[in-house]
Design a protein around this motif. Structure first.
Motif, PDB file in Angstrom:
ATOM      1  N   VAL A   7       0.839  -1.196   0.000  1.00  0.00           N
ATOM      2  CA  VAL A   7       0.000   0.000   0.000  1.00  0.00           C
ATOM      3  C   VAL A   7       0.874   1.246   0.000  1.00  0.00           C
ATOM      4  O   VAL A   7       1.717   1.423   0.876  1.00  0.00           O
ATOM      5  CB  VAL A   7      -0.933   0.005   1.229  1.00  0.00           C
ATOM      6  CG1 VAL A   7      -1.735   1.298   1.291  1.00  0.00           C
ATOM      7  CG2 VAL A   7      -1.870  -1.189   1.190  1.00  0.00           C
ATOM      8  N   THR A  89      -7.596  10.785  -1.328  1.00  0.00           N
ATOM      9  CA  THR A  89      -6.476   9.884  -1.057  1.00  0.00           C
ATOM     10  C   THR A  89      -5.385  10.615  -0.292  1.00  0.00           C
ATOM     11  O   THR A  89      -5.249  11.834  -0.398  1.00  0.00           O
ATOM     12  CB  THR A  89      -5.873   9.331  -2.361  1.00  0.00           C
ATOM     13  OG1 THR A  89      -5.375  10.417  -3.156  1.00  0.00           O
ATOM     14  CG2 THR A  89      -6.915   8.545  -3.145  1.00  0.00           C
ATOM     15  N   GLY A 168      -3.210  -5.168   1.607  1.00  0.00           N
ATOM     16  CA  GLY A 168      -4.480  -5.384   0.915  1.00  0.00           C
ATOM     17  C   GLY A 168      -5.339  -4.150   0.865  1.00  0.00           C
ATOM     18  O   GLY A 168      -5.031  -3.186   0.159  1.00  0.00           O
ATOM     19  N   PRO A 169      -6.436  -4.129   1.633  1.00  0.00           N
ATOM     20  CA  PRO A 169      -7.346  -2.978   1.578  1.00  0.00           C
ATOM     21  C   PRO A 169      -6.658  -1.702   2.045  1.00  0.00           C
ATOM     22  O   PRO A 169      -5.806  -1.732   2.937  1.00  0.00           O
ATOM     23  CB  PRO A 169      -8.479  -3.387   2.537  1.00  0.00           C
ATOM     24  CG  PRO A 169      -7.867  -4.398   3.453  1.00  0.00           C
ATOM     25  CD  PRO A 169      -6.859  -5.138   2.625  1.00  0.00           C
ATOM     26  N   ASN A 170      -7.033  -0.596   1.433  1.00  0.00           N
ATOM     27  CA  ASN A 170      -6.415   0.685   1.793  1.00  0.00           C
ATOM     28  C   ASN A 170      -7.455   1.771   2.048  1.00  0.00           C
ATOM     29  O   ASN A 170      -7.158   2.960   1.948  1.00  0.00           O
ATOM     30  CB  ASN A 170      -5.455   1.143   0.689  1.00  0.00           C
ATOM     31  CG  ASN A 170      -6.165   1.468  -0.603  1.00  0.00           C
ATOM     32  OD1 ASN A 170      -7.266   0.970  -0.859  1.00  0.00           O
ATOM     33  ND2 ASN A 170      -5.551   2.299  -1.423  1.00  0.00           N
ATOM     34  N   VAL A 171      -8.695   1.371   2.355  1.00  0.00           N
ATOM     35  CA  VAL A 171      -9.780   2.321   2.593  1.00  0.00           C
ATOM     36  C   VAL A 171      -9.914   2.549   4.095  1.00  0.00           C
ATOM     37  O   VAL A 171     -10.206   1.617   4.856  1.00  0.00           O
ATOM     38  CB  VAL A 171     -11.116   1.813   2.007  1.00  0.00           C
ATOM     39  CG1 VAL A 171     -12.220   2.808   2.316  1.00  0.00           C
ATOM     40  CG2 VAL A 171     -10.988   1.584   0.520  1.00  0.00           C
ATOM     41  N   ASP A 173     -11.971   4.168   7.003  1.00  0.00           N
ATOM     42  CA  ASP A 173     -13.315   4.689   7.295  1.00  0.00           C
ATOM     43  C   ASP A 173     -13.212   5.792   8.347  1.00  0.00           C
ATOM     44  O   ASP A 173     -13.687   5.678   9.478  1.00  0.00           O
ATOM     45  CB  ASP A 173     -14.214   3.561   7.790  1.00  0.00           C
ATOM     46  CG  ASP A 173     -15.669   4.010   7.912  1.00  0.00           C
ATOM     47  OD1 ASP A 173     -16.010   5.081   7.369  1.00  0.00           O
ATOM     48  OD2 ASP A 173     -16.461   3.287   8.554  1.00  0.00           O
ATOM     49  N   LEU A 185      -6.683  -2.107   8.990  1.00  0.00           N
ATOM     50  CA  LEU A 185      -6.209  -2.427   7.635  1.00  0.00           C
ATOM     51  C   LEU A 185      -4.981  -3.318   7.627  1.00  0.00           C
ATOM     52  O   LEU A 185      -4.589  -3.803   6.560  1.00  0.00           O
ATOM     53  CB  LEU A 185      -5.887  -1.112   6.892  1.00  0.00           C
ATOM     54  CG  LEU A 185      -7.017  -0.098   6.736  1.00  0.00           C
ATOM     55  CD1 LEU A 185      -6.528   1.098   5.942  1.00  0.00           C
ATOM     56  CD2 LEU A 185      -8.223  -0.730   6.055  1.00  0.00           C
ATOM     57  N   CYS A 187      -2.487  -6.366   7.758  1.00  0.00           N
ATOM     58  CA  CYS A 187      -2.671  -7.776   7.379  1.00  0.00           C
ATOM     59  C   CYS A 187      -1.844  -8.693   8.275  1.00  0.00           C
ATOM     60  O   CYS A 187      -1.135  -9.585   7.812  1.00  0.00           O
ATOM     61  CB  CYS A 187      -2.310  -7.984   5.910  1.00  0.00           C
ATOM     62  SG  CYS A 187      -0.696  -7.366   5.446  1.00  0.00           S
TER      63      CYS A 187
END
Length: 302
Positions: A7, A89, A168-171, A173, A185, A187
């Motif tokens: 990421v 971003t 992995g995910p980079n969103v 909230d 986020l 891993c």
């Protein structure tokens, strides 16, 4: 650590994804931020230019307003800009910098509030020795220690953030980078990091809050031997400090003393202590302090 991460940037969801609500958010945050900026800059300017505000309490108030200004500035401007973007971003490096500045000035505010409580304790409980104990040099050393302590705390947060692998995910909230959203986020198993977070940020917030409440309880108890005028003046000062402490520490304790789980109310609570409390501080200290009001009037006449 970046070489072990896939990421390179994060996506900030902000307070809401609804276009109409985004406009409301921009207006409210902008008004809060401008009000905070105006109030705190006015206090900073007044204390710096007024010879009548040379006592230690105003020296600490100067640094409280400075930390408030920088604390909100580390969050609000980017939050306003992001509200206009379809996809907000933030790069990995910028995210780490935001974590550092947010925790640095937030921790600095905590330490300054403790110093202000100590100053009131000496002024009320040991009035004859006040000028001897709270000398300008000693106050300068205390504030310098607060800045160094805040830096150590923030570097610890950076170390914890950099120890997390992101693959992995980079969103996120949230509307800014903080360690708790980043934990969701990572891993890898984040139990140890979360434990360190609670023992660091959570312990600082909780222990500081308890210390402040005990110190103000001692101060209020000692007022029974003072004159009616002395009681009134001391109560006015202490009550304003207690209001600030409760407004700031309540949300912080809720956020940083529990496991890395997110609740829908977390973002709204974060708005309160990142924008609401820094806005309330100048209002509380100026409206309840005649010396500051008089100094501001003289500054305006100039």
């Amino acid at each position: 650590m970046k070489l072990n991460n896939n990421v390179t940037e994060f996506i900030l969801l902000g307070l809401t994804q609804d276009p109409f609500r985004k406009k409301i958010v921009v207006v409210v945050v902008l008004l809060f931020y401008l009000g905070m900026l105006l109030g705190n800059v006015l206090i900073i300017t007044t204390i710096k230019t007024s010879k009548a505000l040379g006592s230690p309490v105003y020296f600490f108030l100067f640094h409280l307003s400075l930390s408030d200004t920088c604390f909100s500035t580390s969050i609000a401007p980017r939050m306003i800009v992001d509200a206009f973007l379809k996809k907000a971003t933030i790069s990995f490096s910028e995210c780490i910098i935001q974590v550092f500045t947010f925790h640095f000035f937030g921790c600095l505010e905590i330490f300054i509030l403790i110093l202000m409580a100590a100053d009131r304790y000496v002024a009320i409980c040991k009035p004859l020795h006040y000028m001897t104990i709270m000398s300008h040099r000693f106050c300068g050393v205390l504030v310098a220690m607060a800045w160094v302590g805040s830096c150590v705390h923030s570097l610890t947060q950076i170390f914890l953030a950099l120890s997390l692998p992101f693959c992995g995910p980079n969103v996120i909230d949230h509307y800014f980078c903080d360690l708790q959203p980043l934990l969701n986020l990572a891993c890898s198993d984040t139990y140890v990091v979360n434990l360190l977070l609670v023992s660091n940020s959570g312990a600082i917030c909780t222990v500081s809050f308890v210390m402040l409440m005990i110190s103000y309880a001692i101060i209020l108890h000692s007022l029974r031997n003072h004159s009616a005028e002395g009681k009134r003046k001391a109560l006015s000062t202490c009550i304003s400090h207690i209001i600030v402490v409760i407004f700031f520490f309540g949300p912080c304790i809720f956020i940083y003393t529990r496991p890395a789980t997110t609740f829908p109310m977390d973002k709204l609570i974060a708005v309160f202590y990142t924008l609401g409390t820094p806005l309330l501080n100048p209002l509380i200290y100026t409206l309840r302090n005649s010396e500051v009001r008089n100094a501001m009037k003289k500054l305006w006449r100039r």
